[in-house]
Design an enzyme around this catalytic site. Structure first.
Site, PDB file in Angstrom:
ATOM      1  N   ASP A 148      -1.869  10.780  -2.387  1.00 14.38           N
ATOM      2  CA  ASP A 148      -2.265   9.706  -3.311  1.00 14.38           C
ATOM      3  C   ASP A 148      -2.554  10.232  -4.705  1.00 14.38           C
ATOM      4  OD1 ASP A 148      -2.919   8.525  -0.506  1.00 14.38           O
ATOM      5  OD2 ASP A 148      -2.768   6.869  -1.927  1.00 14.38           O
ATOM      6  N   ASN A 175      -5.318  12.437   0.082  1.00 16.13           N
ATOM      7  CA  ASN A 175      -4.445  11.594   0.915  1.00 16.13           C
ATOM      8  C   ASN A 175      -5.333  10.866   1.924  1.00 16.13           C
ATOM      9  OD1 ASN A 175      -1.742  10.691   1.615  1.00 16.13           O
ATOM     10  ND2 ASN A 175      -1.984  11.822   3.511  1.00 16.13           N
ATOM     11  N   LYS A 176      -4.732  10.058   2.759  1.00 15.09           N
ATOM     12  CA  LYS A 176      -5.457   9.230   3.725  1.00 15.09           C
ATOM     13  C   LYS A 176      -6.503  10.041   4.487  1.00 15.09           C
ATOM     14  CE  LYS A 176      -5.276   5.710   4.263  1.00 15.09           C
ATOM     15  NZ  LYS A 176      -6.271   4.835   3.588  1.00 15.09           N
ATOM     16  N   GLN A 189      -2.283   2.736   9.894  1.00 14.64           N
ATOM     17  CA  GLN A 189      -0.991   2.783   9.182  1.00 14.64           C
ATOM     18  C   GLN A 189       0.024   3.632   9.945  1.00 14.64           C
ATOM     19  OE1 GLN A 189      -3.979   3.139   7.744  1.00 14.64           O
ATOM     20  NE2 GLN A 189      -4.008   2.485   5.621  1.00 14.64           N
ATOM     21  N   ARG A 218       0.863  -1.186   0.000  1.00 15.37           N
ATOM     22  CA  ARG A 218       0.000   0.000   0.000  1.00 15.37           C
ATOM     23  C   ARG A 218       0.896   1.232   0.000  1.00 15.37           C
ATOM     24  NH1 ARG A 218       2.228   1.993   3.812  1.00 15.37           N
ATOM     25  NH2 ARG A 218       0.766   3.728   3.648  1.00 15.37           N
ATOM     26  N   GLY A 219       0.214   2.402  -0.127  1.00 11.96           N
ATOM     27  CA  GLY A 219       0.970   3.632  -0.322  1.00 11.96           C
ATOM     28  C   GLY A 219       1.074   3.860  -1.821  1.00 11.96           C
ATOM     29  N   ALA A 220       0.795   5.093  -2.260  1.00 10.96           N
ATOM     30  CA  ALA A 220       0.641   5.350  -3.694  1.00 10.96           C
ATOM     31  C   ALA A 220       1.829   4.892  -4.543  1.00 10.96           C
ATOM     32  CB  ALA A 220       0.351   6.840  -3.905  1.00 10.96           C
ATOM     33  N   ARG A 255      -7.617  -0.688  -6.827  1.00 13.44           N
ATOM     34  CA  ARG A 255      -7.858   0.456  -5.928  1.00 13.44           C
ATOM     35  C   ARG A 255      -7.988   1.720  -6.786  1.00 13.44           C
ATOM     36  NH1 ARG A 255      -4.330   1.185  -0.674  1.00 13.44           N
ATOM     37  NH2 ARG A 255      -6.249   2.178   0.035  1.00 13.44           N
TER      38      ARG A 255
HETATM   39  O1  MRU Z   1      -4.647   3.218   2.123  1.00 17.90           O
HETATM   40  P1  MRU Z   1      -3.165   3.414   2.044  1.00 17.90           P
HETATM   41  O2  MRU Z   1      -2.425   2.880   3.209  1.00 17.90           O
HETATM   42  O3  MRU Z   1      -2.614   2.929   0.726  1.00 17.90           O
HETATM   43  O4  MRU Z   1      -2.987   4.999   2.051  1.00 17.90           O
HETATM   44  C1  MRU Z   1      -1.698   5.530   1.936  1.00 17.90           C
HETATM   45  C2  MRU Z   1      -1.643   6.992   2.061  1.00 17.90           C
HETATM   46  O5  MRU Z   1      -2.640   7.667   2.165  1.00 17.90           O
HETATM   47  C3  MRU Z   1      -0.291   7.612   1.959  1.00 17.90           C
HETATM   48  O6  MRU Z   1      -0.222   8.773   2.732  1.00 17.90           O
HETATM   49  C4  MRU Z   1      -0.020   7.993   0.508  1.00 17.90           C
HETATM   50  O7  MRU Z   1      -0.249   6.911  -0.348  1.00 17.90           O
HETATM   51  C5  MRU Z   1       1.352   8.495   0.312  1.00 17.90           C
HETATM   52  S1  MRU Z   1       2.534   7.196   0.385  1.00 17.90           S
HETATM   53  C6  MRU Z   1       4.064   7.814   0.067  1.00 17.90           C
END
Ligand code: MRU
Length: 352
Positions: free
Chosen positions: A243, A253-254, A202, A53-55, A96
């Protein structure tokens, strides 16, 4: 505090007959387990379940997922190969919806196939090389983000971050956390407050784990404590990842990032976003065009094996929110710090 190497979020092992080794982040911080993704379906599930996970990391995962979906293609018919590639790409694109890096990486893989002359075997080899290049370039962009942003973290600063925008969320090093790693490497002392980040934690499970392994002074707080800490003068800056960044600088973002940005602005605290340019979506004019993933209500109702809301009461579970550009003090990319954040400044940034 410890200083230990981090396992890689994702890497390709071997040649075309190899596999993608994915660190299962759902098990952290309790257990370090690697999943061997040897087919697209396993990779699709790993992305969907947030094992990876994470963009930026899901961009890499999607690219490797494409390789897994075409490498067993039999025969030499290029057109049939490209049709299979398209259907693998369409499938991965449905894993996703919010992080644009996933779609960016898939498009890049398709372009690579279109532009590569030669046999089906040549195409397969070129696609594996492209997936590895996407991974390596992400690591390089993250290093550059760290260098571009480290001066924001001054001696003795209190830094608040949300979710996980670290090595685990990227190929290596991170985005928001890259800035912290670079400041730490320069010997600067500072304290990080890691928002727990409901509902999947997270922040407390991943950010606290990786910062602690790097020997960075880290304290976990619940999301609803951020305002108090700001009022107490403990927070000098907020830095998060992204994201998707729209053409006008609005940032997805999250979930919870928007609330933090509002709080930071109310307390006159700078709110920064760190992201590689692969997170830009110049086709989205503003945040209203960004699709927001909605996840299962069970992530709220019985997230970690315990009932935390009644079965008969609806739970609403958007996974991301959008922070308007006006609340973002600056965006750190591999090109440097962009500030103020507006359409003109965003347009100057080059996508890889
Ligand atoms: O749902 P996730 O854990 O994939 O969400 C991740 C985030 O929101 C991060 O802040 C974002 O992807 C940046 S990662 C460098």
């Amino acid at each position: 505090m410890t200083e230990q190497a981090l396992p890689k979020s994702i890497e390709w092992i071997g040649g075309l007959d190899g596999y993608a080794a994915v660190l299962d982040q759902t098990l952290l911080p309790g257990e370090v387990r690697i999943i061997e993704c040897g087919d697209t379906e396993t990779m699709w599930g790993a992305i969907r379940r947030l094992c990876v996970r994470g963009a930026p990391a899901i961009g890499v995962a999607a690219a490797m997922g494409v390789v897994l979906g075409i490498r067993d293609f039999q025969g030499g018919d290029r057109q049939r190969f490209l049709r299979q590639l398209t259907s693998v790409c369409d499938h991965l694109a449905a894993s996703r919806p919010t992080a644009v890096n996933l779609f960016w990486a898939i498009e890049r893989m398709k372009r690579k196939a279109d532009w590569t002359p030669g046999t089906v075997n040549d195409l397969k080899a070129a696609l594996l090389a492209e997936a590895k290049a996407i991974r390596d370039e992400d690591a390089a962009m993250c290093r550059a983000i760290g260098q571009a942003g480290e001066a924001l973290v001054t001696e003795g600063a209190g830094v608040l971050t949300h979710c996980n925008a670290g090595a685990l969320a990227t190929a290596e090093y991170g985005t928001a956390l890259a800035i912290l790693y670079a400041a730490h490497e320069r010997g600067r002392q500072f304290r990080v407050y890691a928002d727990e980040t409901r509902p999947l934690l997270q922040g407390s499970r991943l950010t606290a784990w990786e910062l602690d392994r790097a020997g960075i002074d880290t304290t976990v707080i619940c999301d609803n404590m951020a305002g108090l800490l700001m009022k107490q003068g403990k927070v000098d800056l907020v830095v998060t990842g992204a994201d998707r960044i729209a053409a006008n600088g609005d940032v997805a973002n999250k979930i919870g990032t928007y609330s933090l940005a509002v709080l930071a602005n109310a307390h006159d605290i700078p709110f920064y976003v760190a992201a590689p340019s692969s997170t830009l979506d110049l086709a989205a004019p503003d945040g209203n065009a960004i699709p927001i993933e909605e996840r299962s209500p069970d992530e709220i109702r019985r997230g970690f094996g315990r009932q935390t809301a009644p079965d008969n009461v609806p739970c609403y579970c958007p996974a991301f929110d959008v922070t308007p550009a006006a609340l973002v003090h600056g965006i750190v990319t591999e090109h440097g710090l962009t500030s103020p954040v507006n359409e003109q400044e965003i347009a100057k940034l080059q996508k890889p």
